[in-house]
Scaffold this motif. Structure first.
Motif, PDB file in Angstrom:
ATOM      1  N   GLN A 167      -6.046   2.319   3.534  1.00 52.25           N
ATOM      2  CA  GLN A 167      -7.440   2.547   3.927  1.00 52.25           C
ATOM      3  C   GLN A 167      -8.387   2.159   2.796  1.00 52.25           C
ATOM      4  O   GLN A 167      -9.432   1.531   3.029  1.00 52.25           O
ATOM      5  CB  GLN A 167      -7.647   4.014   4.311  1.00 52.25           C
ATOM      6  CG  GLN A 167      -9.051   4.351   4.779  1.00 52.25           C
ATOM      7  CD  GLN A 167      -9.459   3.628   6.044  1.00 52.25           C
ATOM      8  OE1 GLN A 167      -8.616   3.332   6.891  1.00 52.25           O
ATOM      9  NE2 GLN A 167     -10.738   3.342   6.193  1.00 52.25           N
ATOM     10  N   ARG A 168      -8.017   2.485   1.571  1.00 52.50           N
ATOM     11  CA  ARG A 168      -8.840   2.116   0.416  1.00 52.50           C
ATOM     12  C   ARG A 168      -8.959   0.588   0.306  1.00 52.50           C
ATOM     13  O   ARG A 168     -10.040   0.055   0.058  1.00 52.50           O
ATOM     14  CB  ARG A 168      -8.229   2.711  -0.861  1.00 52.50           C
ATOM     15  CG  ARG A 168      -8.897   2.292  -2.182  1.00 52.50           C
ATOM     16  CD  ARG A 168     -10.314   2.837  -2.346  1.00 52.50           C
ATOM     17  NE  ARG A 168     -10.404   4.255  -2.165  1.00 52.50           N
ATOM     18  CZ  ARG A 168     -10.203   5.179  -3.105  1.00 52.50           C
ATOM     19  NH1 ARG A 168      -9.897   4.816  -4.332  1.00 52.50           N
ATOM     20  NH2 ARG A 168     -10.330   6.464  -2.824  1.00 52.50           N
TER      21      ARG A 168
ATOM     22  N   SER B  12       2.211  -1.287   4.614  1.00 49.44           N
ATOM     23  CA  SER B  12       1.888   0.142   4.491  1.00 49.44           C
ATOM     24  C   SER B  12       3.006   1.010   5.044  1.00 49.44           C
ATOM     25  O   SER B  12       3.585   0.701   6.090  1.00 49.44           O
ATOM     26  CB  SER B  12       0.593   0.452   5.256  1.00 49.44           C
ATOM     27  OG  SER B  12       0.321   1.850   5.240  1.00 49.44           O
TER      28      SER B  12
ATOM     29  N   ARG C 114      -0.334   7.514  10.551  1.00 53.70           N
ATOM     30  CA  ARG C 114      -1.439   6.625  10.238  1.00 53.70           C
ATOM     31  C   ARG C 114      -1.097   5.745   9.028  1.00 53.70           C
ATOM     32  O   ARG C 114      -0.147   6.018   8.314  1.00 53.70           O
ATOM     33  CB  ARG C 114      -2.703   7.441   9.929  1.00 53.70           C
ATOM     34  CG  ARG C 114      -3.125   8.390  11.050  1.00 53.70           C
ATOM     35  CD  ARG C 114      -4.418   9.106  10.710  1.00 53.70           C
ATOM     36  NE  ARG C 114      -5.506   8.154  10.529  1.00 53.70           N
ATOM     37  CZ  ARG C 114      -6.189   7.613  11.534  1.00 53.70           C
ATOM     38  NH1 ARG C 114      -5.890   7.926  12.784  1.00 53.70           N
ATOM     39  NH2 ARG C 114      -7.169   6.765  11.293  1.00 53.70           N
TER      40      ARG C 114
ATOM     41  N   PRO D 103     -13.267   4.073  -5.212  1.00 53.44           N
ATOM     42  CA  PRO D 103     -13.776   4.149  -3.836  1.00 53.44           C
ATOM     43  C   PRO D 103     -15.098   3.418  -3.707  1.00 53.44           C
ATOM     44  O   PRO D 103     -15.906   3.392  -4.639  1.00 53.44           O
ATOM     45  CB  PRO D 103     -13.936   5.655  -3.599  1.00 53.44           C
ATOM     46  CG  PRO D 103     -14.051   6.257  -4.952  1.00 53.44           C
ATOM     47  CD  PRO D 103     -13.234   5.394  -5.864  1.00 53.44           C
TER      48      PRO D 103
ATOM     49  N   CYS E 201       0.823  -1.219   0.000  1.00 57.53           N
ATOM     50  CA  CYS E 201       0.000   0.000   0.000  1.00 57.53           C
ATOM     51  C   CYS E 201       0.853   1.263   0.000  1.00 57.53           C
ATOM     52  O   CYS E 201       0.457   2.302   0.548  1.00 57.53           O
ATOM     53  CB  CYS E 201      -0.944  -0.021   1.196  1.00 57.53           C
ATOM     54  SG  CYS E 201      -2.110  -1.397   1.173  1.00 57.53           S
TER      55      CYS E 201
ATOM     56  N   LEU F 292       2.473   4.660  -1.490  1.00 56.13           N
ATOM     57  CA  LEU F 292       1.914   5.731  -2.322  1.00 56.13           C
ATOM     58  C   LEU F 292       2.708   5.903  -3.618  1.00 56.13           C
ATOM     59  O   LEU F 292       2.297   6.672  -4.480  1.00 56.13           O
ATOM     60  CB  LEU F 292       1.917   7.055  -1.551  1.00 56.13           C
ATOM     61  CG  LEU F 292       1.120   7.116  -0.246  1.00 56.13           C
ATOM     62  CD1 LEU F 292       1.194   8.526   0.334  1.00 56.13           C
ATOM     63  CD2 LEU F 292      -0.321   6.692  -0.450  1.00 56.13           C
TER      64      LEU F 292
ATOM     65  N   GLU G 103     -11.296  -0.687   2.941  1.00 61.55           N
ATOM     66  CA  GLU G 103     -12.684  -0.353   2.599  1.00 61.55           C
ATOM     67  C   GLU G 103     -13.231  -1.295   1.532  1.00 61.55           C
ATOM     68  O   GLU G 103     -14.381  -1.731   1.610  1.00 61.55           O
ATOM     69  CB  GLU G 103     -12.761   1.102   2.130  1.00 61.55           C
ATOM     70  CG  GLU G 103     -12.579   2.106   3.253  1.00 61.55           C
ATOM     71  CD  GLU G 103     -12.342   3.524   2.764  1.00 61.55           C
ATOM     72  OE1 GLU G 103     -12.311   4.429   3.607  1.00 61.55           O
ATOM     73  OE2 GLU G 103     -12.155   3.731   1.540  1.00 61.55           O
TER      74      GLU G 103
ATOM     75  N   TRP H 109       2.147   7.547   7.266  1.00 56.78           N
ATOM     76  CA  TRP H 109       2.043   8.956   6.885  1.00 56.78           C
ATOM     77  C   TRP H 109       1.190   9.664   7.920  1.00 56.78           C
ATOM     78  O   TRP H 109       0.105   9.202   8.242  1.00 56.78           O
ATOM     79  CB  TRP H 109       1.435   9.117   5.481  1.00 56.78           C
ATOM     80  CG  TRP H 109       2.375   8.674   4.391  1.00 56.78           C
ATOM     81  CD1 TRP H 109       2.265   7.590   3.586  1.00 56.78           C
ATOM     82  CD2 TRP H 109       3.597   9.315   4.019  1.00 56.78           C
ATOM     83  NE1 TRP H 109       3.330   7.502   2.728  1.00 56.78           N
ATOM     84  CE2 TRP H 109       4.166   8.554   2.979  1.00 56.78           C
ATOM     85  CE3 TRP H 109       4.259  10.456   4.475  1.00 56.78           C
ATOM     86  CZ2 TRP H 109       5.374   8.895   2.381  1.00 56.78           C
ATOM     87  CZ3 TRP H 109       5.463  10.794   3.865  1.00 56.78           C
ATOM     88  CH2 TRP H 109       6.009  10.021   2.831  1.00 56.78           C
TER      89      TRP H 109
ATOM     90  N   SER I 208      -1.298   4.431   5.223  1.00 55.59           N
ATOM     91  CA  SER I 208      -1.459   5.223   4.013  1.00 55.59           C
ATOM     92  C   SER I 208      -2.909   5.249   3.557  1.00 55.59           C
ATOM     93  O   SER I 208      -3.710   4.373   3.905  1.00 55.59           O
ATOM     94  CB  SER I 208      -0.584   4.641   2.884  1.00 55.59           C
ATOM     95  OG  SER I 208      -1.150   3.432   2.388  1.00 55.59           O
ATOM     96  N   SER I 209      -3.245   6.231   2.739  1.00 54.79           N
ATOM     97  CA  SER I 209      -4.596   6.321   2.188  1.00 54.79           C
ATOM     98  C   SER I 209      -4.902   5.112   1.310  1.00 54.79           C
ATOM     99  O   SER I 209      -6.058   4.682   1.201  1.00 54.79           O
ATOM    100  CB  SER I 209      -4.756   7.614   1.382  1.00 54.79           C
ATOM    101  OG  SER I 209      -3.786   7.693   0.347  1.00 54.79           O
TER     102      SER I 209
END
Length: 199
Positions: free
Chosen positions: A90-91, A78, A84, A49, A8, A10, A94, A81, A86-87
């Protein structure tokens, strides 16, 4: 035995990924133990998303979903960042949320009977928080988290993992232990049906 690493980071390919480099230490140990290891760099894919397995035209998550269903062992890797996950991580969580409702005839989600762990890299504090955040989501989805199923490298402000050897010995030893623990519990669960949820 099949394992899947979801990186994960970026950073899109072919940019070097610190997170991938440490995850590969865990993957190499799993390979040595006889597992077949596959890897996905999530940022390279169009993961739309949402919380469904298929979000329509152009969504590349269904291919990842197929790999998840085939894998006995999952490693979510991960960077940290702002303290927390990474975005991208989280994706991924989800999108995995849809697996909770994809039950078999006895009400078991596909995560039941599978194990998972976490790899974290970064040059700031927060590794244990990132591990807790990701593991919490994986448990909700149905995965079993064995003892010490994580490793991390966090040197503090300064160079990246690929630019600095300091701390590698501990992170690698911990990563190999992580792989052994994941493989051991996955072997114990393999072929043993998980109890159906209470009605």
């Amino acid at each position: 035995m099949r394992a899947l690493i979801i990186n994960c980071t970026l950073k899109p390919s072919p940019e070097p990924s610190n997170t991938q480099a440490l995850a590969e230490v865990v993957g190499a140990e799993l390979t040595r133990l006889g597992a077949t290891v596959d890897a996905v760099r999530a940022v390279d894919l169009n993961l739309r998303p949402g919380v469904s397995t298929d979000m329509g035209e152009g969504d590349e998550w269904p291919g990842v979903h197929e790999k998840l269903l085939a894998a006995d062992i999952l490693i979510v890797a991960s960077p940290t960042w702002v303290g927390r996950p990474s975005s991208v991580a989280q994706r991924v969580l989800e999108r995995m949320d849809a697996m909770i409702s994809e039950t078999d005839d006895e009400g078991r989600p596909p995560g039941y009977g599978k194990v998972a762990g976490v790899v974290v890299t970064g040059n700031e504090d927060g590794a244990h928080h990132v591990i807790s955040e990701i593991n919490g989501g994986l448990v909700d989805i149905g995965y079993t988290i064995p003892a010490q199923a994580w490793t991390y490298w966090h040197l503090g402000p300064g160079p990246d993992y690929l630019d600095e050897d300091k701390g590698h010995e501990w992170a690698h030893t911990t990563g190999r232990t992580m792989a052994r623990n994941l493989h051991h519990v996955a072997t114990a669960l393999n072929g043993t049906p998980w109890p159906a949820p209470a009605q």
